[in-house]
Write an enzyme that holds these catalytic residues in place. Structure first.
Site, PDB file in Angstrom:
ATOM      1  CG  LEU A   1      -2.811   4.358  -5.185  1.00  0.00           C
ATOM      2  CD1 LEU A   1      -2.509   5.596  -5.990  1.00  0.00           C
ATOM      3  CD2 LEU A   1      -3.138   3.189  -6.105  1.00  0.00           C
TER       4      LEU A   1
ATOM      5  NE  ARG B   1       4.259 -10.250  -2.760  1.00  0.00           N
ATOM      6  CZ  ARG B   1       4.445  -9.778  -3.988  1.00  0.00           C
ATOM      7  NH1 ARG B   1       5.363 -10.315  -4.771  1.00  0.00           N
ATOM      8  NH2 ARG B   1       3.734  -8.767  -4.429  1.00  0.00           N
TER       9      ARG B   1
ATOM     10  CD  GLN C   1      -8.293   1.250  -1.196  1.00  0.00           C
ATOM     11  OE1 GLN C   1      -7.088   1.183  -0.987  1.00  0.00           O
ATOM     12  NE2 GLN C   1      -8.835   0.822  -2.323  1.00  0.00           N
TER      13      GLN C   1
ATOM     14  N   GLY D   1       3.209   4.472  -2.906  1.00  0.00           N
ATOM     15  CA  GLY D   1       4.040   4.603  -1.704  1.00  0.00           C
ATOM     16  C   GLY D   1       5.179   3.601  -1.662  1.00  0.00           C
TER      17      GLY D   1
ATOM     18  N   GLY E   1       1.251  -4.844 -15.850  1.00  0.00           N
ATOM     19  CA  GLY E   1       0.287  -4.461 -16.865  1.00  0.00           C
ATOM     20  C   GLY E   1       1.044  -4.120 -18.151  1.00  0.00           C
TER      21      GLY E   1
ATOM     22  CE  LYS F   1      27.667  14.375  27.846  1.00  0.00           C
ATOM     23  NZ  LYS F   1      26.974  14.217  29.131  1.00  0.00           N
TER      24      LYS F   1
ATOM     25  CG  ASN G   1      49.052  16.906  26.142  1.00  0.00           C
ATOM     26  OD1 ASN G   1      49.088  16.632  24.961  1.00  0.00           O
ATOM     27  ND2 ASN G   1      49.229  16.008  27.093  1.00  0.00           N
TER      28      ASN G   1
ATOM     29  CE1 TYR H   1      23.899  11.385  36.433  1.00  0.00           C
ATOM     30  CE2 TYR H   1      24.741   9.137  36.437  1.00  0.00           C
ATOM     31  CZ  TYR H   1      23.683  10.020  36.542  1.00  0.00           C
ATOM     32  OH  TYR H   1      22.420   9.544  36.743  1.00  0.00           O
TER      33      TYR H   1
ATOM     34  NE  ARG I   1      51.857  11.030  41.780  1.00  0.00           N
ATOM     35  CZ  ARG I   1      52.669  11.708  40.951  1.00  0.00           C
ATOM     36  NH1 ARG I   1      53.892  12.052  41.312  1.00  0.00           N
ATOM     37  NH2 ARG I   1      52.271  12.028  39.762  1.00  0.00           N
TER      38      ARG I   1
HETATM   39  C1  UD1 Z   1      -0.455  -2.152 -10.805  1.00  0.00           C
HETATM   40  C2  UD1 Z   1      -1.017  -1.849 -12.201  1.00  0.00           C
HETATM   41  C3  UD1 Z   1      -0.128  -2.509 -13.269  1.00  0.00           C
HETATM   42  C4  UD1 Z   1       1.293  -2.033 -13.133  1.00  0.00           C
HETATM   43  C5  UD1 Z   1       1.790  -2.262 -11.700  1.00  0.00           C
HETATM   44  C6  UD1 Z   1       3.131  -1.614 -11.518  1.00  0.00           C
HETATM   45  C7  UD1 Z   1      -3.430  -1.740 -11.865  1.00  0.00           C
HETATM   46  C8  UD1 Z   1      -4.716  -2.427 -12.082  1.00  0.00           C
HETATM   47  N1  UD1 Z   1      -2.361  -2.397 -12.279  1.00  0.00           N
HETATM   48  O1  UD1 Z   1      -0.555  -3.538 -10.613  1.00  0.00           O
HETATM   49  O2  UD1 Z   1      -0.629  -2.204 -14.560  1.00  0.00           O
HETATM   50  O3  UD1 Z   1       2.123  -2.723 -14.051  1.00  0.00           O
HETATM   51  O4  UD1 Z   1       0.901  -1.685 -10.727  1.00  0.00           O
HETATM   52  O5  UD1 Z   1       3.671  -1.977 -10.283  1.00  0.00           O
HETATM   53  O6  UD1 Z   1      -3.397  -0.647 -11.360  1.00  0.00           O
HETATM   54  N2  UD1 Z   1      -3.139  -0.135  -3.583  1.00  0.00           N
HETATM   55  C9  UD1 Z   1      -3.989   0.516  -2.723  1.00  0.00           C
HETATM   56  N3  UD1 Z   1      -5.268   0.078  -2.639  1.00  0.00           N
HETATM   57  C10 UD1 Z   1      -5.741  -0.966  -3.359  1.00  0.00           C
HETATM   58  C11 UD1 Z   1      -4.873  -1.620  -4.235  1.00  0.00           C
HETATM   59  C12 UD1 Z   1      -3.566  -1.170  -4.339  1.00  0.00           C
HETATM   60  O7  UD1 Z   1      -3.604   1.461  -2.040  1.00  0.00           O
HETATM   61  O8  UD1 Z   1      -6.925  -1.275  -3.230  1.00  0.00           O
HETATM   62  C13 UD1 Z   1      -1.753   0.334  -3.684  1.00  0.00           C
HETATM   63  C14 UD1 Z   1      -0.748  -0.711  -3.285  1.00  0.00           C
HETATM   64  O9  UD1 Z   1      -0.452  -0.604  -1.902  1.00  0.00           O
HETATM   65  C15 UD1 Z   1       0.453  -0.340  -4.143  1.00  0.00           C
HETATM   66  C16 UD1 Z   1      -0.171   0.242  -5.402  1.00  0.00           C
HETATM   67  O10 UD1 Z   1      -1.486   0.601  -5.049  1.00  0.00           O
HETATM   68  O11 UD1 Z   1       1.241   0.654  -3.539  1.00  0.00           O
HETATM   69  C17 UD1 Z   1      -0.174  -0.749  -6.564  1.00  0.00           C
HETATM   70  O12 UD1 Z   1      -0.980  -1.842  -6.194  1.00  0.00           O
HETATM   71  P1  UD1 Z   1      -0.615  -3.319  -6.597  1.00  0.00           P
HETATM   72  O13 UD1 Z   1      -1.605  -4.229  -6.030  1.00  0.00           O
HETATM   73  O14 UD1 Z   1       0.813  -3.585  -6.302  1.00  0.00           O
HETATM   74  O15 UD1 Z   1      -0.837  -3.247  -8.178  1.00  0.00           O
HETATM   75  P2  UD1 Z   1      -0.403  -4.317  -9.210  1.00  0.00           P
HETATM   76  O16 UD1 Z   1      -1.360  -5.418  -9.198  1.00  0.00           O
HETATM   77  O17 UD1 Z   1       1.016  -4.645  -9.006  1.00  0.00           O
END
Ligand code: UD1
Ligand code: CA
Length: 454
Positions: free
Chosen positions: A8, A15, A73, A101, A137, A348, A374, A384, A437
């Site tokens: 993902l 941030r 996505q 990721g 979570g 170099k 030496n 160059y 020289r």
């Molecule tokens: C998610 C988990 C949570 C867990 C936490 C750990 C869910 C609902 N919750 O929460 O239980 O404790 O990770 O860090 O999954 N991303 C996408 N597309 C999206 C949304 C997210 O690619 O539509 C990617 C984000 O870039 C990230 C990863 O998914 O790399 C996690 O997404 P993030 O929004 O950070 O999830 P959390 O709300 O932190």
């Protein structure tokens, strides 16, 4: 059974406050996503599927050389939605490891353990017990068995007390992903499609949910801002430093050591403080690196001693060589055994032969120097002409006097000598002396000017 890795990486990373997409921010010199891809390759994944969104073209072009399937996505509707968009390319059989990721440090061994516990159940999760579980979570268990993952925003007061959290790393059967993901809903506190809702679907199917914890907490730490990025960098460096020390490297201070790439070592290598190693490097037995050196894509053979603040970039260094302090080896520098390269010497694209020395203030560019020669202080190869580069060839046992300009192309023979201060524009034959020289002028009883009185 095919093993896939789904990464993902569509999030924006607001941030970070950066124009660079979050997954391209570097940790130990490599993009966050690059670490995850490396780990996916180590576990020999059959397919690596990466979900991208923000900064898509930049992200894709950063990994153009990798064998990756990219799925876009366009709208970030939640982690469940993100995995759902991969279904058209996700195989029907086998399993998928689902990774983030922005969680770069997960180790191959941990993923292997996750696969092992998940193959019988069809679903497994990496969890972690934290003192402060705020924001994550929560893993809800009953009689030790996972019952649900509840997001912080959806959790009750009692559930918020739970210390075991979901790290966001899963292993799920592909058949089940095809079955479950189309059924996700976004009826929750954040209006998102939660991937974590597949837990309830698995339970409804009568499956047990396997889980493991990582050996090291930093493996599952995510990066959301630069403070976390810097903290994770130190943890990653500490981990690498420990590995090197366990292999026998003497790191004077593991907190002041940075490896941005791979380092292989012989025995009894000693590295002083504030050294940065980049790319692929190898140090042979007893290599000693002084403080503050920056060493990139360089091989240093056994017994070589490098004094502080020397810089290496794509160099090859032989055995028992002495370098620095303040030496600079640039691409194509090749030093044979027992060479001495001293302070403020730049090399170099040059080969320096066995035991030859350039100890002070010298530039050797596009040069070939034989054995036992030496090179006097302040010697410059004038390689160059403003348009093209030319070679300087110096034979064995030559003696180049102090402060010479060797105007290339030029050849200085075996055993030849050049006088101090010479500008050498013609070839010098073997065993001959060349100097260039103006005649010295001397005036006897010379009176220096006196200060005028006011
Ligand atoms: C998610 C988990 C949570 C867990 C936490 C750990 C869910 C609902 N919750 O929460 O239980 O404790 O990770 O860090 O999954 N991303 C996408 N597309 C999206 C949304 C997210 O690619 O539509 C990617 C984000 O870039 C990230 C990863 O998914 O790399 C996690 O997404 P993030 O929004 O950070 O999830 P959390 O709300 O932190
Ligand atoms: Ca997160």
């Amino acid at each position: 059974m095919s093993t896939n890795v789904v990464i993902l990486a569509a999030g924006k990373g607001t941030r970070m406050r950066s124009t660079l997409p979050k997954v391209l921010q570097p940790l130990a010199g490599r993009p966050l996503l690059g670490h995850v891809i490396e780990t996916a390759k180590k576990i020999k994944a059959d397919h690596i599927i990466t979900i991208f969104g923000h900064g898509g073209d930049l992200v894709k072009s950063a990994f153009a050389h990798e064998d990756i399937q990219w799925v876009e996505q366009t709208e970030q509707l939640g982690t469940g939605h993100a995995v759902k968009v991969t279904l058209p390319v996700l195989p029907q059989d086998g399993i998928s490891l689902i990774l983030s990721g922005d969680v770069p440090c997960v180790q191959q061994e941990t993923l292997q353990r996750l696969v092992d516990v998940s193959t019988t159940t069809g679903i497994g999760i990496v969890t972690l017990t934290l003192d402060d579980s705020t924001g994550y979570g929560r893993i809800v268990r009953d009689n030790g068995k996972i019952q649900a993952i509840v997001e912080h925003k959806d959790a009750s007061e009692a559930q918020r007390e739970i210390k075991e959290i979901n790290t966001g790393i899963y292993c799920v059967s592909n058949a089940k992903l095809h079955e479950w993901l189309p059924k996700l809903s976004n009826d929750n506190a954040q209006g998102e499609y939660y991937l974590t809702d597949i837990v309830a679907m698995a339970l409804a199917d009568g499956l047990e949910i396997a889980s493991i914890q990582p050996e090291l907490a930093f493996e599952v730490e995510g990066v959301n801002d630069r403070v976390q990025l810097a903290a994770l960098e130190r943890e990653f460096q500490a981990h690498q430093a420990k590995n090197l020390m366990q292999q026998g490297v003497h790191l004077i201070d593991p907190n002041r050591f940075d490896l941005r790439g791979q380092l292989t070592v012989g025995q009894d290598v000693r590295i002083d403080i504030n050294v940065i190693i980049e790319g692929e490097c190898h140090f042979g037995d007893n290599v000693d690196i002084g403080a503050g050196c920056v060493i990139k894509n360089t091989t240093i053979a056994a017994g070589t001693k490098v004094q502080p603040y020397s810089i290496f970039d794509n160099a090859i260094v032989g055995e028992d060589v002495q370098i620095g302090p303040f030496a600079r080896l640039r691409p194509g520098a090749e030093l044979a055994n027992e060479v001495h390269i001293g302070n403020f010497v730049e090399v170099k694209n040059s080969i320096v032969g066995l035991g030859s020395k350039a100890n002070h203030f010298t530039y050797l560019g596009d040069a070939e120097i034989g054995a036992g020669s030496n090179i006097g202080a302040g010697t410059i190869t004038c390689n160059y002409d403003g348009a093209n580069k030319h070679k300087t060839i110096i034979g064995d046992n030559a003696f180049i006097g102090t402060n010479n300009s060797l105007v290339a192309p030029v050849k200085i023979g075996h055993g030849a000598t050049t006088g101090a201060g010479s500008v050498i524009t013609h070839d010098v034959a073997d065993n001959s002396l060349a100097f260039e020289r103006a005649k010295q002028v001397s005036k006897e009883n010379y009176q220096r000017p006196q200060k005028t009185k006011k």
